[in-house]
Scaffold this motif. Structure first.
Motif, PDB file in Angstrom:
ATOM      1  N   ASN A 325      -1.265 -63.102   1.514  1.00  0.00           N
ATOM      2  CA  ASN A 325      -1.498 -62.313   0.650  1.00  0.00           C
ATOM      3  C   ASN A 325      -1.889 -63.577  -0.781  1.00  0.00           C
ATOM      4  O   ASN A 325      -3.107 -63.631  -1.748  1.00  0.00           O
ATOM      5  CB  ASN A 325      -1.604 -61.168  -0.101  1.00  0.00           C
ATOM      6  CG  ASN A 325      -1.986 -60.650  -1.262  1.00  0.00           C
ATOM      7  OD1 ASN A 325      -3.172 -60.187  -0.893  1.00  0.00           O
ATOM      8  ND2 ASN A 325      -1.587 -60.880  -2.467  1.00  0.00           N
ATOM      9  N   GLU A 331      -7.163 -61.300   2.554  1.00  0.00           N
ATOM     10  CA  GLU A 331      -7.251 -60.318   1.184  1.00  0.00           C
ATOM     11  C   GLU A 331      -6.843 -58.791   1.623  1.00  0.00           C
ATOM     12  O   GLU A 331      -7.132 -58.029   1.375  1.00  0.00           O
ATOM     13  CB  GLU A 331      -8.542 -60.159   1.333  1.00  0.00           C
ATOM     14  CG  GLU A 331      -9.247 -61.010   0.192  1.00  0.00           C
ATOM     15  CD  GLU A 331     -10.780 -60.661  -0.803  1.00  0.00           C
ATOM     16  OE1 GLU A 331     -10.899 -59.825  -0.612  1.00  0.00           O
ATOM     17  OE2 GLU A 331      -9.806 -61.216  -2.030  1.00  0.00           O
ATOM     18  N   ASN A 374      -2.955 -55.174  -1.116  1.00  0.00           N
ATOM     19  CA  ASN A 374      -3.849 -56.083  -0.070  1.00  0.00           C
ATOM     20  C   ASN A 374      -4.492 -54.364   0.381  1.00  0.00           C
ATOM     21  O   ASN A 374      -4.476 -53.810  -0.292  1.00  0.00           O
ATOM     22  CB  ASN A 374      -2.693 -56.224   1.147  1.00  0.00           C
ATOM     23  CG  ASN A 374      -1.866 -56.890   0.918  1.00  0.00           C
ATOM     24  OD1 ASN A 374      -2.397 -58.016   0.745  1.00  0.00           O
ATOM     25  ND2 ASN A 374      -0.337 -56.457   1.059  1.00  0.00           N
TER      26      ASN A 374
END
Ligand code: F6P
Length: 539
Positions: A325, A331, A374
């Motif tokens: 991340n 993402e 996330n």
């Protein structure tokens, strides 16, 4: 004492991770495997009936050691103690976060504001047990003296997703009761569910921590009206029960006090399936199975609290996820269970993970300058292979994925199980190795389509390999992700246990709802004003 506030990006470990990232970012995992024959065994671990292989990640031993350094610098172990010890780590709401106490053994002690909460937890657990057994055995009956055949769980968010996911996941262990879920304020949802049901043999479980949630109260009211077409007011006591912290509001809805299952402020909605919010689970699979799930979760709690960094499954998964991340700038994360029973698992995790860690203000009240939560998504394999795997294999985005598989199926069809598991192993192998020019050439591929046939590989996956899907292993699995959420929130220096981000939309919906019956419109942006006007004209 509240959680410390440490900006992770200002730690020495973060700076070292950044430098390390520059040296490793283009390295292909295949070369890491060929350089180190022991990689698979060095980067996997066995715990209970779980086997985690995290070797198919873009990491080296140095990455793990630097991530460990980061965990130390942000004082993860201090935070873990506060989490389990009932400190008010949900500072913005002034609450403790004690879902772990709900699955602690009877003889343990967990203190909140000086009181051991275990006795009251077990009092409610006893009530859940007695109630579930009476309903399942047919001893408890509906208003016309018939045994129950159906249960409707009325709730939304954490009061729906957890129980719904588990009831589906454990349907193999189910009894004769059919459990339905009504959540959406969309009236078509409740009507579709009701059309199958007989008011004489249906039990209604209203689950709402606050008992103020629009969707749940609207659905409960609609269902009550439907029920009262056949039954009398006094019959409500026979067929409606509620799970809530808001006893006053539940009683004013018409539910009798003995039909209320309390929960506590220190249980977050999205972590509440271990409390009476999981009543529908106990009804669907019986109290013993429900309790086995809690026992499994407790085993994971102990593992998380006690295992060293290198052996700690939730911590390793959390830190590897941070690596992608925050350094690779991935993402999203995919969750791919290779069992149809976990069909709703990713949906459930979306709330658990995204409502917890979708935050952009740190524990000092400052806007964060790095990425946090996330995006979570997924579907069971093999279905997902025929849906979105193309993008994971050949798209432009890096999507780390958790592959969750079980050695033994429940119905024991070995032919299907072998096919399922061959896919399970093949996908992570393909994502790792890809297919290079030489192989594509060997296959005699025509030059016009040559580039399209290449798979770069180097796509990271974790393989979580569990013996069998049982109530206990499911409890461990859910608790594993809960602790992963916790670790990530600590590292990102955010508050994981509030959810203020869901409020603005609710407030505006309340205002707009009132506007439907008013002549004069409120002030809106031009787009919203047009849309509302259009709806008012044609509704
Ligand atoms: O969506 C916001 C939320 O507060 C969730 O956190 C919660 O699980 C859900 O609404 C339902 O809340 P309640 O159980 O109070 O009805």
């Amino acid at each position: 004492m509240s959680l410390k506030s440490i900006d992770p990006t200002q730690t020495l470990a973060w700076k070292k991770l950044q430098a390390h990232f520059e040296s490793i970012k283009d390295v292909h995992m295949s070369s890491l495997f060929s350089k180190n024959f022991k990689r698979a065994s060095e980067m996997s671990l066995e715990w209970n009936d779980f086997f985690l292989d995290y070797s198919k990640n873009r990491i080296t031993a140095e990455t793990i050691s630097l991530l460990k350094g980061l965990a130390e610098e942000i004082q993860l172990s201090d935070a873990i103690s506060k989490y389990f010890d009932g400190e008010k780590i949900n500072k913005t709401e002034g609450r403790a976060v004690l879902h772990t106490a709900l699955r602690a053994p009877k003889e343990s002690e967990v203190f909140f504001e000086g009181t051991n909460v275990i006795p009251e937890i077990y009092e409610v657990k006893n009530k859940i047990q007695q109630f579930s057994e009476a309903v399942i055995s047919g001893q408890r009956k509906g208003f016309t003296n018939k045994a129950f055949t159906d249960v409707v769980n009325i709730g939304i968010g954490g009061s729906d997703l957890g129980p719904a996911m588990v009831v589906d996941a454990l349907c193999y262990y189910g009894n004769h009761l059919k459990v339905h879920f009504v959540s959406n304020v969309d009236g078509d949802h409740v009507n579709e569910v009701l059309k199958e049901l007989d008011p004489e043999t249906t039990l209604f479980v209203i689950v709402s921590k606050t008992f103020t949630t629009q969707e749940t109260l609207s659905n409960a009211t609609t269902i009550k009206q439907w029920f009262l077409q056949k039954a009398a007011q006094a019959d409500i006591a026979k067929q409606f029960v509620a799970v809530s912290t808001n006893i006053e509001k539940v009683e004013s809805f018409g539910i009798s006090p003995q039909n209320i299952f309390p929960i506590w402020d220190w249980v977050g909605g999205r972590f509440s399936l271990w409390s009476a919010a999981g009543l529908s689970i106990s009804l669907a699979v019986g109290f013993d199975h429900y309790d086995d799930m809690l026992k499994g979760a407790h085993k994971m709690d102990v593992h998380f609290k006690e295992a060293l960094f290198e052996q700690n499954i939730p911590t390793l998964l959390a830190m590897i996820s941070i690596w992608y991340n925050n350094f690779f700038k991935a993402e999203s994360e995919a969750i791919i269970p290779y069992t149809q029973y976990l069909n709703q698992f990713a949906t459930y995790l979306q709330q658990a993970i995204m409502e917890s860690n979708g935050k952009s203000v740190d524990r000092n009240g400052e806007k964060v300058k790095y990425q946090t939560g996330n995006l979570i998504w997924g579907e069971p394999g093999t279905n997902s292979q025929h849906a979105f795997f193309q993008l994971i294999h050949q798209g432009t985005k890096l999507i780390p994925a958790d592959f969750i598989g079980f050695s033994k199926s429940l119905h024991g069809n070995q032919d299907h199980q072998d096919k399922l598991m061959s896919n399970f192993f093949a996908q992570t192998e393909a994502l790792l190795a890809g297919k290079n020019d030489a192989v594509v050439a060997e296959e005699g591929t025509a030059s016009e389509i040559f580039p399209y046939k290449i798979f770069e590989g180097n796509r990271p996956t974790n393989t979580l390999f569990i013996e069998q899907l049982t109530p206990e292993s499911l409890g461990k699995l859910i608790a594993m992700y809960e602790h992963k959420i916790f670790v990530q929130g600590i590292v990102w220096n955010i508050f994981s246990y509030d959810q203020f981000g869901v409020e603005l939309g609710k407030q505006l919906a309340g205002k707009i709802l009132k506007e439907f019956s008013k002549q004069s419109p409120e002030v809106h942006d031009a787009s919203t004003a047009n849309l509302i006007a259009r709806y008012k004209n044609i509704r």
